[in-house]
Design an enzyme around this catalytic site. Sequence first.
Site, PDB file in Angstrom:
ATOM      1  N   LEU A 187     -12.578   0.778  -3.545  1.00  0.00           N
ATOM      2  CA  LEU A 187     -12.369  -0.479  -4.282  1.00  0.00           C
ATOM      3  C   LEU A 187     -12.182  -0.198  -5.772  1.00  0.00           C
ATOM      4  CD1 LEU A 187     -15.027  -2.709  -2.469  1.00  0.00           C
ATOM      5  CD2 LEU A 187     -12.566  -2.668  -2.074  1.00  0.00           C
ATOM      6  N   SER A 188     -11.779   1.029  -6.077  1.00  0.00           N
ATOM      7  CA  SER A 188     -11.410   1.409  -7.445  1.00  0.00           C
ATOM      8  C   SER A 188     -12.555   1.347  -8.449  1.00  0.00           C
ATOM      9  CB  SER A 188     -10.243   0.561  -7.959  1.00  0.00           C
ATOM     10  OG  SER A 188      -9.137   0.807  -7.175  1.00  0.00           O
TER      11      SER A 188
ATOM     12  N   GLU B 118      -7.267   9.739 -15.474  1.00  0.00           N
ATOM     13  CA  GLU B 118      -7.575  10.086 -14.079  1.00  0.00           C
ATOM     14  C   GLU B 118      -6.695  11.240 -13.584  1.00  0.00           C
ATOM     15  OE1 GLU B 118      -9.191   7.302 -11.789  1.00  0.00           O
ATOM     16  OE2 GLU B 118      -9.185   8.589 -10.024  1.00  0.00           O
TER      17      GLU B 118
ATOM     18  N   ASP C 230      -4.409   0.668  -9.480  1.00  0.00           N
ATOM     19  CA  ASP C 230      -5.824   0.351  -9.686  1.00  0.00           C
ATOM     20  C   ASP C 230      -6.116   0.041 -11.150  1.00  0.00           C
ATOM     21  OD1 ASP C 230      -5.746   1.119  -7.062  1.00  0.00           O
ATOM     22  OD2 ASP C 230      -6.767   3.034  -7.367  1.00  0.00           O
TER      23      ASP C 230
ATOM     24  N   SER D  34     -13.532   3.906  -9.903  1.00  0.00           N
ATOM     25  CA  SER D  34     -13.095   4.817 -10.980  1.00  0.00           C
ATOM     26  C   SER D  34     -12.252   4.083 -12.010  1.00  0.00           C
ATOM     27  CB  SER D  34     -12.259   5.984 -10.445  1.00  0.00           C
ATOM     28  OG  SER D  34     -12.850   6.545  -9.338  1.00  0.00           O
TER      29      SER D  34
ATOM     30  N   GLU E 186       0.829  -1.210   0.000  1.00  0.00           N
ATOM     31  CA  GLU E 186       0.000   0.000   0.000  1.00  0.00           C
ATOM     32  C   GLU E 186       0.857   1.251   0.000  1.00  0.00           C
ATOM     33  OE1 GLU E 186      -3.105   0.234  -1.164  1.00  0.00           O
ATOM     34  OE2 GLU E 186      -3.704  -1.160   0.412  1.00  0.00           O
ATOM     35  N   HIS E 187       0.483   2.199  -0.830  1.00  0.00           N
ATOM     36  CA  HIS E 187       1.230   3.448  -1.002  1.00  0.00           C
ATOM     37  C   HIS E 187       2.659   3.172  -1.480  1.00  0.00           C
ATOM     38  CE1 HIS E 187      -1.782   6.376   0.294  1.00  0.00           C
ATOM     39  NE2 HIS E 187      -2.212   5.436   1.099  1.00  0.00           N
ATOM     40  N   THR E 188       2.801   2.091  -2.216  1.00  0.00           N
ATOM     41  CA  THR E 188       4.101   1.771  -2.808  1.00  0.00           C
ATOM     42  C   THR E 188       4.108   2.033  -4.312  1.00  0.00           C
ATOM     43  OG1 THR E 188       3.258  -0.474  -2.897  1.00  0.00           O
ATOM     44  CG2 THR E 188       4.823   0.004  -1.144  1.00  0.00           C
TER      45      THR E 188
HETATM   46  C1  GLA Z   1      -5.231   4.690  -4.308  1.00  0.00           C
HETATM   47  C2  GLA Z   1      -4.482   5.051  -5.577  1.00  0.00           C
HETATM   48  C3  GLA Z   1      -3.447   3.973  -5.898  1.00  0.00           C
HETATM   49  C4  GLA Z   1      -2.529   3.695  -4.694  1.00  0.00           C
HETATM   50  C5  GLA Z   1      -3.382   3.472  -3.434  1.00  0.00           C
HETATM   51  C6  GLA Z   1      -2.536   3.339  -2.208  1.00  0.00           C
HETATM   52  O1  GLA Z   1      -5.980   3.517  -4.505  1.00  0.00           O
HETATM   53  O2  GLA Z   1      -5.381   5.151  -6.658  1.00  0.00           O
HETATM   54  O3  GLA Z   1      -2.690   4.365  -7.005  1.00  0.00           O
HETATM   55  O4  GLA Z   1      -1.620   4.739  -4.513  1.00  0.00           O
HETATM   56  O5  GLA Z   1      -4.312   4.517  -3.242  1.00  0.00           O
HETATM   57  O6  GLA Z   1      -1.790   2.173  -2.243  1.00  0.00           O
END
Ligand code: GLA
Length: 378
Positions: A125-126, A160, A172, A128, A35-37
């Site tokens: 949950l993406s 995006e 995502d 978008s 996450e956040h990588t």
């Molecule tokens: C959101 C962003 C992703 C990612 C996550 C964190 O989902 O769209 O690109 O940075 O946060 O891992």
Amino acid sequence: MNSLAQTVVAEFQRRYSARPEYLVRAPGRVNLIGEHTDYNDGFVMPLAIDRATWIALRPRADGQVVLYSLDHQEELQFAVGDLHKNAHHWGEYPKGVAWALQQAGYGLRGWEGVTECDVPLGGGLSSSASFELATARAFHEVSKFPWDKPTMAKLGQRAENQWVGVNCGIMDQMISASGKAGHALLIDCRSLETTSVSLPAGTVVVVLDTSTRHKLSSSAYNERRSQCEAAAKTLGVRALRDVSVAEFERRAGELDELICRRARHVVAENERTLTAARTTDPAELGRLMDASHKSLRDDYEVSSKELNAFVECARALPGCYGARMTGAGFGGCAVALVRTDAATAFTNKVGKAYQQVTGLTPQVFPCQASNGAELVNL
Ligand code: GLA
């Protein structure tokens, strides 16, 4: 046939008195670890879930896109050759995708169709990315340009970032484009190479939606990105992906206290993700997920009290190997890895426990790993 598929096809027939020519879907995702990588050129390990944006469509000869959204109960119309921004509207996703595809040199035909999505909108949950990839797939079917998954993911991200104005990484869109049924994917966010990973036998992935919502465009996400860039600059590397845990420990003293904590999360999370992709032991994967949550909560500071409460409730139940917040944070969803034979009891109990602690009504659902964006037989 999936019930959303049936609904979009039926609505298409009602509106156009004809069968659609194509039916496409693109999934949302849940990230197991990493996450956040992604914006640090690092590693992520999401799976595409069995919830998606669906579009039933047929081509138009006049270069217009006409799309009716069952979620928004509204029709959108635009000309692919004459795009204008109109902030804060669901129609910016398909328009942004049309823009990004044309910027990349693809010639587009118009189309008309009906869409519906069962990824909770704006819920972490993406939804978008799933809308972007479903739209890209619709354009692909009618315009016949080549479908290369990483290329399409990058164009979805470009839509995006530059059209919708949300500064997200590549995770995502990559998983929505490249998901593989029954598997998670280890994604190298620098090379965009993917490796499919089998989940440990006898486990189920359960999504825990706190029912609180984040604003991804919020300054906190961009602030974390800048802090990571600052750390990489001080350490003299292109991105934090280029720093090993051992090297980080040696050089941590060169960083300010806050920047140091942010960077420590990223460096350790990359290592956890690579370990997670190798393990077949559910207990080990669970421990790595727990450690990821702690790091996101304490070092990266992107969790929330609701996310922490849900994670605690999950871990207290039998059969839960591990749980963590997933996605950008500040709200949205957590994810738990649960023993298959305990999954029904877990799913029944965990939401009630969360409701008791927070007074909020959550959504809890087990999910199956699905394929990425695809054409579905009508
Ligand atoms: C959101 C962003 C992703 C990612 C996550 C964190 O989902 O769209 O690109 O940075 O946060 O891992």
